[in-house]
Every structure is written in structure tokens, then in C-alpha cells.
Design a protein around this motif. Structure first.
Motif, PDB file in Angstrom:
ATOM      1  N   ASP A  64      -7.203 -29.490  12.841  1.00  0.00           N
ATOM      2  CA  ASP A  64      -7.989 -30.852  13.051  1.00  0.00           C
ATOM      3  C   ASP A  64      -6.951 -32.043  12.211  1.00  0.00           C
ATOM      4  O   ASP A  64      -6.570 -33.003  12.842  1.00  0.00           O
ATOM      5  N   LYS A  65      -6.572 -31.516  11.114  1.00  0.00           N
ATOM      6  CA  LYS A  65      -5.784 -32.411  10.139  1.00  0.00           C
ATOM      7  C   LYS A  65      -4.421 -32.304  10.406  1.00  0.00           C
ATOM      8  O   LYS A  65      -3.718 -33.385  10.399  1.00  0.00           O
ATOM      9  N   TYR A  66      -3.941 -31.086  10.875  1.00  0.00           N
ATOM     10  CA  TYR A  66      -2.300 -30.882  11.400  1.00  0.00           C
ATOM     11  C   TYR A  66      -2.151 -30.540  12.531  1.00  0.00           C
ATOM     12  O   TYR A  66      -1.807 -29.229  12.644  1.00  0.00           O
ATOM     13  N   PRO A  67      -2.421 -31.321  13.634  1.00  0.00           N
ATOM     14  CA  PRO A  67      -2.437 -30.616  15.146  1.00  0.00           C
ATOM     15  C   PRO A  67      -1.021 -30.096  15.410  1.00  0.00           C
ATOM     16  O   PRO A  67      -0.930 -29.082  16.351  1.00  0.00           O
ATOM     17  N   GLU A  68      -0.097 -30.459  14.849  1.00  0.00           N
ATOM     18  CA  GLU A  68       1.347 -30.032  15.200  1.00  0.00           C
ATOM     19  C   GLU A  68       1.571 -28.502  14.668  1.00  0.00           C
ATOM     20  O   GLU A  68       2.590 -27.821  14.915  1.00  0.00           O
ATOM     21  N   LYS A  69       0.644 -28.092  13.642  1.00  0.00           N
ATOM     22  CA  LYS A  69       1.102 -26.950  12.871  1.00  0.00           C
ATOM     23  C   LYS A  69       0.447 -25.694  13.959  1.00  0.00           C
ATOM     24  O   LYS A  69      -0.607 -25.787  14.523  1.00  0.00           O
ATOM     25  N   THR A  70       1.258 -24.529  14.055  1.00  0.00           N
ATOM     26  CA  THR A  70       0.762 -23.493  14.728  1.00  0.00           C
ATOM     27  C   THR A  70      -0.158 -22.704  13.697  1.00  0.00           C
ATOM     28  O   THR A  70       0.350 -22.254  12.684  1.00  0.00           O
ATOM     29  N   VAL A  71      -1.515 -22.443  14.187  1.00  0.00           N
ATOM     30  CA  VAL A  71      -2.297 -21.604  13.568  1.00  0.00           C
ATOM     31  C   VAL A  71      -2.708 -20.362  14.268  1.00  0.00           C
ATOM     32  O   VAL A  71      -3.038 -20.700  15.437  1.00  0.00           O
ATOM     33  N   LEU A  72      -2.639 -19.161  13.715  1.00  0.00           N
ATOM     34  CA  LEU A  72      -3.066 -18.106  14.438  1.00  0.00           C
ATOM     35  C   LEU A  72      -4.137 -17.161  13.610  1.00  0.00           C
ATOM     36  O   LEU A  72      -3.895 -16.893  12.498  1.00  0.00           O
ATOM     37  N   TYR A  73      -5.189 -16.928  14.425  1.00  0.00           N
ATOM     38  CA  TYR A  73      -6.197 -16.078  13.715  1.00  0.00           C
ATOM     39  C   TYR A  73      -5.916 -14.693  14.652  1.00  0.00           C
ATOM     40  O   TYR A  73      -5.991 -14.779  15.775  1.00  0.00           O
ATOM     41  N   ILE A  74      -5.838 -13.635  14.073  1.00  0.00           N
ATOM     42  CA  ILE A  74      -6.062 -12.264  14.554  1.00  0.00           C
ATOM     43  C   ILE A  74      -6.556 -11.394  13.630  1.00  0.00           C
ATOM     44  O   ILE A  74      -6.511 -11.192  12.477  1.00  0.00           O
ATOM     45  N   SER A  75      -7.153 -10.473  14.212  1.00  0.00           N
ATOM     46  CA  SER A  75      -7.883  -9.258  13.484  1.00  0.00           C
ATOM     47  C   SER A  75      -6.695  -8.254  12.972  1.00  0.00           C
ATOM     48  O   SER A  75      -5.742  -8.132  13.983  1.00  0.00           O
ATOM     49  N   ALA A  76      -6.812  -7.598  11.971  1.00  0.00           N
ATOM     50  CA  ALA A  76      -5.804  -6.537  11.695  1.00  0.00           C
ATOM     51  C   ALA A  76      -5.591  -5.455  12.751  1.00  0.00           C
ATOM     52  O   ALA A  76      -4.624  -4.967  12.931  1.00  0.00           O
ATOM     53  N   GLU A  77      -6.974  -5.163  13.343  1.00  0.00           N
ATOM     54  CA  GLU A  77      -7.029  -4.176  14.468  1.00  0.00           C
ATOM     55  C   GLU A  77      -5.983  -4.508  15.675  1.00  0.00           C
ATOM     56  O   GLU A  77      -5.234  -3.939  16.000  1.00  0.00           O
ATOM     57  N   LYS A  78      -6.407  -5.675  16.135  1.00  0.00           N
ATOM     58  CA  LYS A  78      -5.468  -6.343  17.347  1.00  0.00           C
ATOM     59  C   LYS A  78      -3.814  -6.385  16.852  1.00  0.00           C
ATOM     60  O   LYS A  78      -3.145  -6.302  17.657  1.00  0.00           O
ATOM     61  N   PHE A  79      -3.538  -6.798  15.557  1.00  0.00           N
ATOM     62  CA  PHE A  79      -2.238  -6.963  15.208  1.00  0.00           C
ATOM     63  C   PHE A  79      -1.726  -5.515  15.157  1.00  0.00           C
ATOM     64  O   PHE A  79      -0.467  -5.407  15.410  1.00  0.00           O
ATOM     65  N   THR A  80      -2.481  -4.615  14.740  1.00  0.00           N
ATOM     66  CA  THR A  80      -1.912  -3.232  14.659  1.00  0.00           C
ATOM     67  C   THR A  80      -1.696  -2.704  15.850  1.00  0.00           C
ATOM     68  O   THR A  80      -0.363  -2.165  16.196  1.00  0.00           O
ATOM     69  N   GLN A  81      -2.522  -3.262  17.003  1.00  0.00           N
ATOM     70  CA  GLN A  81      -2.413  -2.497  18.490  1.00  0.00           C
ATOM     71  C   GLN A  81      -1.113  -3.307  18.908  1.00  0.00           C
ATOM     72  O   GLN A  81      -0.341  -2.560  19.480  1.00  0.00           O
ATOM     73  N   GLN A  82      -0.883  -4.621  18.694  1.00  0.00           N
ATOM     74  CA  GLN A  82       0.185  -5.362  19.221  1.00  0.00           C
ATOM     75  C   GLN A  82       1.427  -4.680  18.673  1.00  0.00           C
ATOM     76  O   GLN A  82       2.524  -4.510  19.368  1.00  0.00           O
ATOM     77  N   TYR A  83       1.547  -4.336  17.419  1.00  0.00           N
ATOM     78  CA  TYR A  83       2.488  -3.897  16.776  1.00  0.00           C
ATOM     79  C   TYR A  83       2.926  -2.479  17.488  1.00  0.00           C
ATOM     80  O   TYR A  83       4.240  -2.178  17.728  1.00  0.00           O
ATOM     81  N   ILE A  84       2.039  -1.605  17.566  1.00  0.00           N
ATOM     82  CA  ILE A  84       2.207  -0.479  18.303  1.00  0.00           C
ATOM     83  C   ILE A  84       2.790  -0.535  19.684  1.00  0.00           C
ATOM     84  O   ILE A  84       3.839  -0.020  20.047  1.00  0.00           O
ATOM     85  N   ASP A  85       2.259  -1.635  20.307  1.00  0.00           N
ATOM     86  CA  ASP A  85       2.674  -1.701  21.889  1.00  0.00           C
ATOM     87  C   ASP A  85       4.236  -2.175  21.846  1.00  0.00           C
ATOM     88  O   ASP A  85       5.201  -1.687  22.677  1.00  0.00           O
ATOM     89  N   SER A  86       4.492  -3.207  20.846  1.00  0.00           N
ATOM     90  CA  SER A  86       5.850  -3.689  20.533  1.00  0.00           C
ATOM     91  C   SER A  86       6.754  -2.497  20.263  1.00  0.00           C
ATOM     92  O   SER A  86       8.015  -2.550  20.887  1.00  0.00           O
ATOM     93  N   VAL A  87       6.383  -1.350  19.488  1.00  0.00           N
ATOM     94  CA  VAL A  87       7.466  -0.478  19.153  1.00  0.00           C
ATOM     95  C   VAL A  87       7.416   0.273  20.635  1.00  0.00           C
ATOM     96  O   VAL A  87       8.675   0.848  20.999  1.00  0.00           O
ATOM     97  N   LYS A  88       6.361   0.697  21.176  1.00  0.00           N
ATOM     98  CA  LYS A  88       6.498   1.254  22.552  1.00  0.00           C
ATOM     99  C   LYS A  88       7.487   0.527  23.664  1.00  0.00           C
ATOM    100  O   LYS A  88       8.136   1.166  24.449  1.00  0.00           O
TER     101      LYS A  88
END
Ligand code: ADP
Ligand code: MG
Length: 340
Positions: A64-88
Motif C-alpha cells: 500500500d505504501k510502496y507500490p513499486e516494491k516487490t513483496v512476496l509471501y510464501i510458506s516454507a513448505e512451498k519454498f522447499t517444493q520450489q527449490y526441489i523442483d528447481s534442482v530437478k
């Protein structure tokens, strides 16, 4: 794309003694992301106490205050899954790069990273990069850093760099305000004494508090019944019955002492006699297994020991039960006695 839920706002996150520090730290971070000493900001506390809500609120407010900033919310579980996929898929570097250019990174439930050394390693590098570049990191966890298990020391030390703020169970007044705010937003009217009845009896988990009110409204509208105190009692009873299934540390100490035919005071004493030490370690092990208490709190209740002693006890019991037949029998017998 930022995965933020606009309903999880600061406005809807009611303040009380139990969350004041965490809420205000969150506001400070939202005003100056990366520009306070609260980096990372780690919000910790038990289930249903508002960690996810508060983490989103910070992100929503920053957007709201800084529309130009990139903000990312992610669960640690999803982050882990993404990481595993990237390795594969052989694009680990793209994964790292993607996270290194974010302005505000919010990772929910970092306790999920326990024992996952590959993900911890990659997160360590991403964290360092963001921190060095003045970017904001916000983390949530069900435990304080001192109580986290199987997280690498270098990562734990980073977690402690900023501020760790605990969310505790809200007091009665705050519980009432939370319910009133929810009813108001949903456009439902309810008598104060009914709201207070629910708030008085459901104490430790805001999600359940809201759940009880939601069932109350649903029951009354499906069965075309008026919302009365009696209906509230029925529903609250069901909620309390389903959740009050935790044994206490006192009870565990009593059961373990009885089993080994000693007094609780002997179990808690400073003696190094082997069978007493083992009884004490078993009590600590079961306290960790069957209660939500932190290692520090278990230690202080079982003979005034520190969290490292409890951690050591848990590991010893694990080891002995796989190598020592007699010891395994103790664990099995006690599990049976303690299971509800
Ligand atoms: P956690 O992530 O700690 O398990 P959540 O953030 O999912 O808990 O919160 C559970 C529910 O309780 C959510 O619906 C949330 O909006 C609500 N809640 C928790 N704390 C508060 C609060 N202080 N004010 C209003 N709602 C709250
Ligand atoms: Mg959560």
C-alpha cells in the motif's frame, strides 16, 4: 502474484497485551522495510495465534505504501517444493536469482525447514544477499529460535539478528474485541452475553474462537434456531472437548516416577545415578512429545534444567530406544500409560 490476502490487514488484527510487541514491530517494519533493526523480523507462537495474519498484514501495508516494491509471501513448505523442483529441472540458479531480487520476502512457518539441509543452505544464501542489500525479511515460526531443532547453527544465528517477537494467547478483552470485529464484518448481530460466553471458554487459539462463532451462526441458521446461551454452551462444549486432550508435564512426571517406583522429587533431583537420570530423560522426552511446551519450559519444570539438557535427553531416548531392548520396553510401556 505476491500471494497476499488483503483481508489479513493490520486494521483487522486487533491489538492486546499478548501481541503488542509483535504488532508494533510489524507496523515499524511496514513503515520502513529494510530500514529498521528488525531485520529479520521473526514472529513466533502457537497454532492459531495470528502469525500468518500478521505476516500478511505487514506485506499488505508495504504494498500500500510502496507500490513499486516487490513483496512476496510464501510458506516454507512451498519454498522447499520450489527449490526441489528447481534442482530437478537443473535451474537452481534461476530459483536463487528470483528470490535475490525481491524487496520484501515473507516466509511462513520456517520450522518446516527442520532437517532439510539443502533448502536451509539455499535460504542461507538468499537471506545473506537480501540482508546485505537492505531488503526486508519477515519470518514466522511455531517456536523461538532457541527451541528450533535441526536448523543449522549459522541460519539460527541469522534468525536472531533482528527481532524475535512472540504472539501469545490473547486476554479476555481482546478475545471479545476479535469476535465483535468479526461479527461486524460479517454483518451478524449477537448479544454481548453470548459473545462473552464464547470468549470466556475458548482461550488459547483464535482460529478456534472464530470457528466456534462460525458454527454457532451456521447451527442457528440451518436449524432456524435463535442464537441462545444454551446453543452457545453446546457448541463451546464440543470445541473444548476436541482440544483439551493434552497431558500436563506434572502428570507425565507423576506417571514416569510411579513406573520406576520413585518420588517425583527424586526424579527432579540433581543426582547422577543412572536409573534416575534415565527416568528424568524419559519424562523430558514425553513432555516434548505430548505437550506444546518449549524445551526451556520443560527443563524448568523438570528439575530446573536448561533447554540444552532437554534436547540432549530427547536425543538420548531416541538413541537408546533403538539400541537397548530394555529401554525400548520402558518407552513402550510409558507411551501406553500416557496415551489418552
Ligand atoms: P497462525 O498462523 O498463528 O496459526 P493465523 O494467522 O492463521 O494463525 O490466525 C488464525 C485466525 O485467527 C485467523 O483467522 C486470524 O485472522 C485470526 N486472528 C489471530 N489473531 C488475531 C487478532 N489479534 N485479531 C484478529 N484476528 C486474529
Ligand atoms: Mg499460519
Amino acid at each position: 502474484e505476491s500471494q497476499l490476502n488483503p483481508n489479513y490487514s493490520f486494521e483487522n488484527f486487533l491489538e492486546g497485551d499478548a501481541n503488542r510487541l509483535a504488532r508494533n514491530a510489524g507496523l515499524a517494519v511496514a513503515n520502513k522495510p529494510g530500514g529498521t533493526s528488525f531485520n529479520p523480523l521473526l514472529i513466533f507462537g502457537g497454532v492459531g495465534l495470528g502469525k500468518t495474519h500478521l505476516a500478511h498484514a505487514i506485506g499488505v501495508d508495504i504494498k500500500d505504501k510502496y507500490p513499486e516494491k516487490t513483496v512476496l509471501y510464501i510458506s516454507a513448505e512451498k519454498f522447499t517444493q520450489q527449490y526441489i523442483d528447481s534442482v530437478k529441472k537443473n535451474n537452481r540458479n534461476d530459483f536463487i536469482h528470483f528470490y535475490q531480487i525481491i524487496d520484501v520476502l515473507i516466509i511462513d512457518d520456517v520450522q518446516f525447514l527442520s532437517g532439510k539441509s539443502g533448502t536451509q543452505d539455499v535460504f542461507f544464501h538468499i537471506f545473506n544477499h537480501l540482508h546485505q542489500n537492505g531488503k526486508q525479511v519477515i519470518l514466522t515460526s511455531d517456536k523461538a529460535p532457541v527451541d528450533m531443532q535441526d536448523i543449522e547453527q549459522r541460519l539460527l544465528s541469522r534468525f536472531k539478528w533482528g527481532l524475535s517477537a512472540e504472539l501469545q494467547s490473547p486476554d479476555f478483552e481482546t478475545r471479545v474485541s476479535i469476535l465483535k470485529n468479526k461479527l461486524y464484518r460479517d454483518g451478524v448481530e449477537m448479544e454481548d452475553d453470548i459473545i462473552e460466553y464464547v470468549a470466556k471458554h475458548i482461550k488459547t487459539n483464535v482460529r478456534e474462537l472464530e470457528g466456534a462463532i462460525i458454527s454457532l451462526i451456521a447451527q442457528s441458521s440451518f436449524n432456524k434456531k435463535e442464537i441462545t446461551i444454551n446453543l452457545a454452551k453446546e457448541i463451546v462444549e464440543k470445541f473444548v472437548k476436541n482440544t483439551k486432550r493434552e497431558v500436563s508435564i506434572d502428570y507425565i512426571q507423576k506417571v514416569v516416577s510411579d513406573y520406576f517406583q520413585m518420588d517425583v522429587s527424586t526424579l527432579q533431583s540433581k543426582t547422577r545415578k543412572r536409573h534416575i537420570v534415565q527416568a528424568r530423560q524419559l519424562a523430558m522426552f514425553f513432555a516434548k512429545k505430548y505437550t506444546k511446551a518449549s524445551l526451556a519450559s520443560i527443563g524448568s519444570q523438570i528439575g530446573k534444567r536448561d533447554h540444552a539438557t532437554v534436547l540432549h535427553a530427547c536425543k538420548t531416548v531416541d538413541n537408546l530406544s533403538s539400541t537397548d531392548k530394555q529401554f525400548r520396553k520402558y518407552v513402550e510401556d510409558l507411551s501406553k500409560k500416557l496415551s489418552l
